[in-house]
Design an enzyme around this catalytic site. Sequence first.
Site, PDB file in Angstrom:
ATOM      1  N   PRO A  21       8.567  46.951 -31.089  1.00 26.20           N
ATOM      2  CA  PRO A  21       7.561  47.790 -30.424  1.00 26.20           C
ATOM      3  C   PRO A  21       7.106  47.183 -29.105  1.00 26.20           C
ATOM      4  O   PRO A  21       6.828  45.986 -29.035  1.00 26.20           O
ATOM      5  CB  PRO A  21       6.399  47.811 -31.438  1.00 26.20           C
ATOM      6  CG  PRO A  21       6.613  46.613 -32.309  1.00 26.20           C
ATOM      7  CD  PRO A  21       8.092  46.387 -32.355  1.00 26.20           C
ATOM      8  N   MET A  22       7.065  48.006 -28.055  1.00 22.63           N
ATOM      9  CA  MET A  22       6.613  47.514 -26.746  1.00 22.63           C
ATOM     10  C   MET A  22       5.779  48.560 -26.020  1.00 22.63           C
ATOM     11  O   MET A  22       6.280  49.636 -25.672  1.00 22.63           O
ATOM     12  CB  MET A  22       7.827  47.120 -25.889  1.00 22.63           C
ATOM     13  CG  MET A  22       8.401  45.770 -26.291  1.00 22.63           C
ATOM     14  SD  MET A  22       9.872  45.369 -25.361  1.00 22.63           S
ATOM     15  CE  MET A  22      11.062  46.504 -26.076  1.00 22.63           C
ATOM     16  N   THR A  23       4.529  48.215 -25.785  1.00 23.57           N
ATOM     17  CA  THR A  23       3.619  49.052 -25.013  1.00 23.57           C
ATOM     18  C   THR A  23       4.136  49.168 -23.585  1.00 23.57           C
ATOM     19  O   THR A  23       4.498  48.164 -22.968  1.00 23.57           O
ATOM     20  CB  THR A  23       2.207  48.415 -25.047  1.00 23.57           C
ATOM     21  OG1 THR A  23       1.718  48.542 -26.380  1.00 23.57           O
ATOM     22  CG2 THR A  23       1.256  49.070 -24.078  1.00 23.57           C
ATOM     23  N   GLN A  96       4.827  53.114 -34.112  1.00 19.20           N
ATOM     24  CA  GLN A  96       3.942  52.007 -34.490  1.00 19.20           C
ATOM     25  C   GLN A  96       2.486  52.450 -34.326  1.00 19.20           C
ATOM     26  O   GLN A  96       2.045  52.752 -33.212  1.00 19.20           O
ATOM     27  CB  GLN A  96       4.174  50.760 -33.632  1.00 19.20           C
ATOM     28  CG  GLN A  96       3.349  49.590 -34.202  1.00 19.20           C
ATOM     29  CD  GLN A  96       3.325  48.346 -33.351  1.00 19.20           C
ATOM     30  OE1 GLN A  96       2.985  48.410 -32.170  1.00 19.20           O
ATOM     31  NE2 GLN A  96       3.674  47.211 -33.928  1.00 19.20           N
ATOM     32  N   HIS A 170       0.578  48.353 -37.310  1.00 16.08           N
ATOM     33  CA  HIS A 170       0.515  47.144 -36.485  1.00 16.08           C
ATOM     34  C   HIS A 170      -0.527  46.193 -37.079  1.00 16.08           C
ATOM     35  O   HIS A 170      -1.719  46.311 -36.813  1.00 16.08           O
ATOM     36  CB  HIS A 170       0.141  47.519 -35.056  1.00 16.08           C
ATOM     37  CG  HIS A 170       0.373  46.426 -34.059  1.00 16.08           C
ATOM     38  ND1 HIS A 170       0.670  45.129 -34.423  1.00 16.08           N
ATOM     39  CD2 HIS A 170       0.354  46.434 -32.696  1.00 16.08           C
ATOM     40  CE1 HIS A 170       0.824  44.397 -33.325  1.00 16.08           C
ATOM     41  NE2 HIS A 170       0.644  45.163 -32.277  1.00 16.08           N
ATOM     42  N   ASN A 173      -0.461  40.409 -33.895  1.00 20.00           N
ATOM     43  CA  ASN A 173      -0.836  40.188 -32.494  1.00 20.00           C
ATOM     44  C   ASN A 173      -2.320  40.347 -32.160  1.00 20.00           C
ATOM     45  O   ASN A 173      -2.677  40.636 -31.015  1.00 20.00           O
ATOM     46  CB  ASN A 173      -0.011  41.100 -31.576  1.00 20.00           C
ATOM     47  CG  ASN A 173       1.461  40.725 -31.609  1.00 20.00           C
ATOM     48  OD1 ASN A 173       1.820  39.697 -32.180  1.00 20.00           O
ATOM     49  ND2 ASN A 173       2.313  41.535 -31.009  1.00 20.00           N
ATOM     50  N   TYR A 175      -4.710  42.542 -33.218  1.00 21.15           N
ATOM     51  CA  TYR A 175      -5.396  43.833 -33.173  1.00 21.15           C
ATOM     52  C   TYR A 175      -6.110  44.102 -34.514  1.00 21.15           C
ATOM     53  O   TYR A 175      -6.205  43.209 -35.353  1.00 21.15           O
ATOM     54  CB  TYR A 175      -4.408  44.931 -32.747  1.00 21.15           C
ATOM     55  CG  TYR A 175      -3.873  44.604 -31.370  1.00 21.15           C
ATOM     56  CD1 TYR A 175      -4.721  44.640 -30.262  1.00 21.15           C
ATOM     57  CD2 TYR A 175      -2.573  44.151 -31.187  1.00 21.15           C
ATOM     58  CE1 TYR A 175      -4.265  44.265 -29.003  1.00 21.15           C
ATOM     59  CE2 TYR A 175      -2.113  43.767 -29.927  1.00 21.15           C
ATOM     60  CZ  TYR A 175      -2.966  43.834 -28.843  1.00 21.15           C
ATOM     61  OH  TYR A 175      -2.530  43.443 -27.602  1.00 21.15           O
ATOM     62  N   GLY A 306      12.797  42.576 -28.507  1.00 24.10           N
ATOM     63  CA  GLY A 306      11.886  43.234 -27.576  1.00 24.10           C
ATOM     64  C   GLY A 306      12.447  43.304 -26.169  1.00 24.10           C
ATOM     65  O   GLY A 306      13.161  44.246 -25.800  1.00 24.10           O
TER      66      GLY A 306
HETATM   67  C1  LIG Z   1       6.054  44.692 -22.514  1.00 22.59           C
HETATM   68  C2  LIG Z   1       5.742  44.319 -23.947  1.00 22.59           C
HETATM   69  C3  LIG Z   1       4.905  45.122 -24.698  1.00 22.59           C
HETATM   70  C4  LIG Z   1       4.656  44.814 -26.044  1.00 22.59           C
HETATM   71  N1  LIG Z   1       3.901  45.667 -26.806  1.00 22.59           N
HETATM   72  C5  LIG Z   1       3.816  45.505 -28.136  1.00 22.59           C
HETATM   73  C6  LIG Z   1       3.235  46.500 -28.978  1.00 22.59           C
HETATM   74  O1  LIG Z   1       2.797  47.570 -28.533  1.00 22.59           O
HETATM   75  N2  LIG Z   1       3.199  46.257 -30.310  1.00 22.59           N
HETATM   76  C7  LIG Z   1       3.691  45.091 -30.851  1.00 22.59           C
HETATM   77  O2  LIG Z   1       3.639  44.923 -32.075  1.00 22.59           O
HETATM   78  N3  LIG Z   1       4.257  44.141 -30.084  1.00 22.59           N
HETATM   79  C8  LIG Z   1       4.357  44.329 -28.758  1.00 22.59           C
HETATM   80  N4  LIG Z   1       5.021  43.407 -27.994  1.00 22.59           N
HETATM   81  C9  LIG Z   1       5.634  42.222 -28.634  1.00 22.59           C
HETATM   82  C10 LIG Z   1       7.118  42.491 -28.922  1.00 22.59           C
HETATM   83  O3  LIG Z   1       7.286  43.461 -29.951  1.00 22.59           O
HETATM   84  C11 LIG Z   1       7.838  41.186 -29.380  1.00 22.59           C
HETATM   85  O4  LIG Z   1       7.218  40.702 -30.534  1.00 22.59           O
HETATM   86  C12 LIG Z   1       7.816  40.100 -28.294  1.00 22.59           C
HETATM   87  O5  LIG Z   1       8.186  40.615 -27.041  1.00 22.59           O
HETATM   88  C13 LIG Z   1       8.760  38.919 -28.660  1.00 22.59           C
HETATM   89  O6  LIG Z   1      10.074  39.385 -28.889  1.00 22.59           O
HETATM   90  P1  LIG Z   1      11.231  39.320 -27.746  1.00 22.59           P
HETATM   91  O7  LIG Z   1      11.306  37.885 -27.311  1.00 22.59           O
HETATM   92  O8  LIG Z   1      12.464  39.820 -28.415  1.00 22.59           O
HETATM   93  O9  LIG Z   1      10.775  40.187 -26.608  1.00 22.59           O
HETATM   94  C14 LIG Z   1       5.242  43.663 -26.625  1.00 22.59           C
HETATM   95  C15 LIG Z   1       6.050  42.843 -25.841  1.00 22.59           C
HETATM   96  C16 LIG Z   1       6.329  43.155 -24.523  1.00 22.59           C
HETATM   97  C17 LIG Z   1       7.265  42.279 -23.735  1.00 22.59           C
END
Ligand SMILES: Cc1cc2nc3c(=O)[nH]c(=O)nc-3n(C[C@H](O)[C@H](O)[C@H](O)COP(=O)(O)O)c2cc1C
Length: 356
Positions: A21-23, A96, A170, A173, A175, A306
């Site tokens: 998940p990525m915002t 999510q 979720h 992190n 929240y 991510g």
């Molecule tokens: C731009 C961005 C937005 C993110 N938004 C969320 C989110 O909305 N919900 C969530 O659970 N994690 C969020 N994360 C965390 C990612 O899901 C992930 O745990 C984190 O980037 C580490 O994994 P990676 O190294 O594969 O990117 C976000 C990460 C990034 C980079």
Amino acid sequence: MPFTPFDLSGLRLPNRLAMAPMTRSRSYVDGIPSSLTALYYAQRASAGLIITEGVQPSHAGKGYMDTPGLHTDEQVAGWREVTDAVHAAGGRIFAQLMHAGRIGHPDNTGHLPLAPSAVRPAAQIFTPNGMQDVPVPVELSTGEVEATVRDFADAARRAVEAGFDGVELHGANGYLIHQFLSQNANLRDDRFGGSVEGRIRFAVETARAVAEAIGASRTGIRISPATGVQDLVEEDAHEVYPALVSALAELDLAYLHLLAGPSDELNARIRELWPNALIVNDPAAAHPSEAVGRWLPRGADLVAVGKYFLANPDLPLRLRLGAPLNEPDLSTAFGGDHRGYTDYPALALHPAGEPA
Ligand SMILES: Cc1cc2nc3c(=O)[nH]c(=O)nc-3n(C[C@H](O)[C@H](O)[C@H](O)COP(=O)(O)O)c2cc1C
């Protein structure tokens, strides 16, 4: 191994790679995802499973600017366009559900953040007026906590109405769900606080309500034990998470999504206690292949990626071919237009399927 299929409680996934998940903060009108969002997710339909950006289950659950919701008919219609595009491209997608809790600002939402207790985190947040300190949040009454559980269940029903294959709660992190689990954000003396049993109650009741609303086989939950994120203290994580995972195990949910924490012992204990599918996301891995190589042998069923999924719409193909990856540009992660969103290139292939 990452390219073998997996049966996720009846949903057939073609591979073991999930999009984490990525915002992206690009829902500019009333929390409604746009056509560009539909294109962004459809481009990534070769993921075994897409997990969307955090989506607020209620307006009260919003914390950041321009994030989408699942609490109005217009938002459901916007998400229907997204899920249709992903399904037409052959993909599978979970929403999510994210309540930001004490992480928020009135300049983003029009209201003070809501939280288990009125404890201000040492944290800042991006607002239309730049970075600002997160203010002291308002403590939810017991009745409001119960209403928040119902908000999650209502949003889950709307997610199914919008065509999602399921929802992920979720609980990671820093929240709302995570705040309830912690020692310093949750100082409540009602049944949602105090003992370990009290602090896990909100997570467990929310998961149960959502599973009852849409089916356990469509419900997952994400956790990030003891990472110290967003100013949370979890010195008793070795008690809290085994208790939480054991209680969740009784609900027969589709999956647990673990953000691998610093304690190998706790990560392994969680795998032992969790009977169903486990998704692992490893923020310490430098390359998705490293995460796959580390976690599939240690009992993960799927590995979530991510940033490299953000930058590589065809990530499974690239990993299968050992092809180079596009590097993510995090300056375009939050807000903006199609740049850094839908314009990351897929591999150009010769007809034989080799990189050009
Ligand atoms: C731009 C961005 C937005 C993110 N938004 C969320 C989110 O909305 N919900 C969530 O659970 N994690 C969020 N994360 C965390 C990612 O899901 C992930 O745990 C984190 O980037 C580490 O994994 P990676 O190294 O594969 O990117 C976000 C990460 C990034 C980079």
